[in-house]
Design an enzyme around this catalytic site. Structure first.
Site, PDB file in Angstrom:
ATOM      1  N   HIS A 341       0.856  -1.185   0.000  1.00 48.56           N
ATOM      2  CA  HIS A 341       0.000   0.000   0.000  1.00 48.56           C
ATOM      3  C   HIS A 341       0.895   1.239   0.000  1.00 48.56           C
ATOM      4  CE1 HIS A 341      -3.128   2.747   0.453  1.00 48.56           C
ATOM      5  NE2 HIS A 341      -3.835   2.198   1.410  1.00 48.56           N
ATOM      6  N   PHE A 400      -8.105   7.391   4.780  1.00 53.05           N
ATOM      7  CA  PHE A 400      -8.531   7.773   6.118  1.00 53.05           C
ATOM      8  C   PHE A 400      -9.146   9.173   6.074  1.00 53.05           C
ATOM      9  CE2 PHE A 400      -5.165   5.058   8.569  1.00 53.05           C
ATOM     10  CZ  PHE A 400      -5.854   3.919   8.226  1.00 53.05           C
TER      11      PHE A 400
END
Length: 414
Positions: A341, A400
């Site tokens: 990621h 996020f």
């Protein structure tokens, strides 16, 4: 504004499996894992001791050594990927109007290594030990600024900062800049160099990272029932977007057309998504509507696919909600299984993978898939690349804070 079409004419990237686009793409197709024991620092005391690091990077291929010393690694990566993209487009030596060329390159975290080093200097030696270059090395917009200076790009110039949706936002906003006539050329993407003690420690503390220290090559396993977290990656992805007629006049090679952009917010929680990832559903629908496409037009989705339990199942539910019966005809994969990621750089590298899937008619696999999960019941292209004609691909990104981006790219047609 639809009269101004936006095409892709240059690609550049650095990942854990290759320091350029050709090497990275070959490794993704072959199912090579870029995971390894962390070399940036001694991670022996950490719960997670592995990551997907860029290897054998030589910044002097792209920057003067003196300038590189004043740039955090994330900025060095961004410059390298931008130089590759400009070379690929045939514009590295100029030949364009600088006032009509812009840069939107972001980072989710920025110069974290610089922050950690300078904080250590302060703790050990007081404020006089803090470097005068600390602030411009650390801030998230500086990569875009340095790249603009590298090529004298004087058009729109800023950074997107939206966690793991950062570089997808950068591509979408760059598309809009060209469509609205603010620029003819845009360097767009993201860069990240967050394999540092605070980053690894922080993500591990919140339970986001895989802890398969004894089997790190297979730790990133999106959609697999035994997935236990993501593997942190690093690197950069930058694309050169160009107004179609501008590209045609100069005889540019066109990889594909950026057809649609959808961006939404969850307004739900700091790090989680609502069930069935309703915000991602809306971003996919908006991207398709923006492109004038229907769900049945899409052949491939490069999923956000982090290898965390809730993200993968929620994304699969979102895809089923948007595509209905056509979901069973889609090819889906997560290239994070190979390169980890890459946080703020993830979306741009995955957009590049979509573009190349269209060019080559190949779906890169989701590697490390062993145990099917009933909640991830799509064709996730397990372990082996698949040959398939792709005319339209969608790249999904989420971050996020509840940020969602979907970008539709299609085969270029006159």
């Amino acid at each position: 504004m639809r009269e101004r079409r936006v095409v892709v004419t240059g690609l550049g990237c650095l990942t854990a499996v290759g320091n350029d686009v050709a090497t990275t793409w070959a490794a993704l197709r072959a199912g090579v894992s870029g995971a390894g024991i962390i070399t940036r620092f001694d991670a022996e005391k950490f719960a997670t001791r592995f990551a997907c690091e860029v290897k054998d990077f030589d910044v002097t291929q792209y920057m003067d050594r003196k300038e590189a010393k004043r740039a955090d690694l994330y900025t060095q990566y961004a410059v390298a990927a931008s130089v590759q993209a400009m070379r690929d487009a045939g514009l590295a030596e100029g030949g364009f109007d600088p006032d009509r060329c812009g840069v939107i390159i972001g980072s989710g975290i920025g110069g974290l290594k610089t922050m950690e080093d300078q904080h250590s200097n302060y703790v050990n030696g007081g404020p006089k030990r803090i470097s005068p270059f600390f602030v411009p090395m650390y801030i998230c917009d500086i990569a875009a600024g340095v790249v603009s200076m590298q090529f004298n790009c004087r058009g729109p110039n800023f950074a997107t900062v939206s966690a793991c949706a950062t570089s997808a936002h950068a591509i979408g906003m760059s598309m809009r800049s060209i469509m609205y006539g603010d620029a003819d050329l845009m360097l767009a993407g993201g860069s990240e160099a967050a394999v540092t003690p605070m980053s690894i420690g922080g993500f591990a503390s919140m339970g986001a990272l895989s802890s398969r220290n004894d089997d790190f090559l297979h730790a990133s396993r999106p959609f697999d029932k035994t997935r236990d977290g993501f593997v942190l990656g690093e690197g950069a992805g930058v694309v050169l977007l160009e107004e179609l007629e501008h590209a045609r006049r100069r005889g540019a090679h066109i990889y594909g057309e950026v057809a649609g952009y959808g961006a939404t917010g969850d307004a739900h929680s700091l790090t989680g998504q609502p069930d069935a990832h309703e915000g991602l559903q809306r971003s996919m629908r908006r991207a398709l509507e923006d492109a004038g496409l229907t769900p049945g037009d899409v052949e491939y989705i490069n999923a956000h696919g982090t290898s965390t339990p809730l993200n993968d199942s929620n994304e699969c539910k979102a895809i089923r909600a948007v595509f209905g019966e056509h979901a069973d005809k889609l090819s889906v994969s997560s290239t994070k299984s190979a390169i980890g990621h890459m946080l703020g750089a993830a979306g741009s590298v995955e957009f590049i993978a979509c573009t190349l899937a269209i060019r080559d008619g190949v779906i890169p696999p989701t590697i490390n898939f062993a145990t099917p999960d009933p909640e991830c019941d799509l064709d996730v292209t397990p372990n082996t690349a698949k040959e398939r004609t792709v005319n339209v691909a969608v790249s999904n990104s989420s971050g996020f804070g509840g940020h969602n981006v979907s970008i539709a790219v299609r085969r270029y047609q006159e």
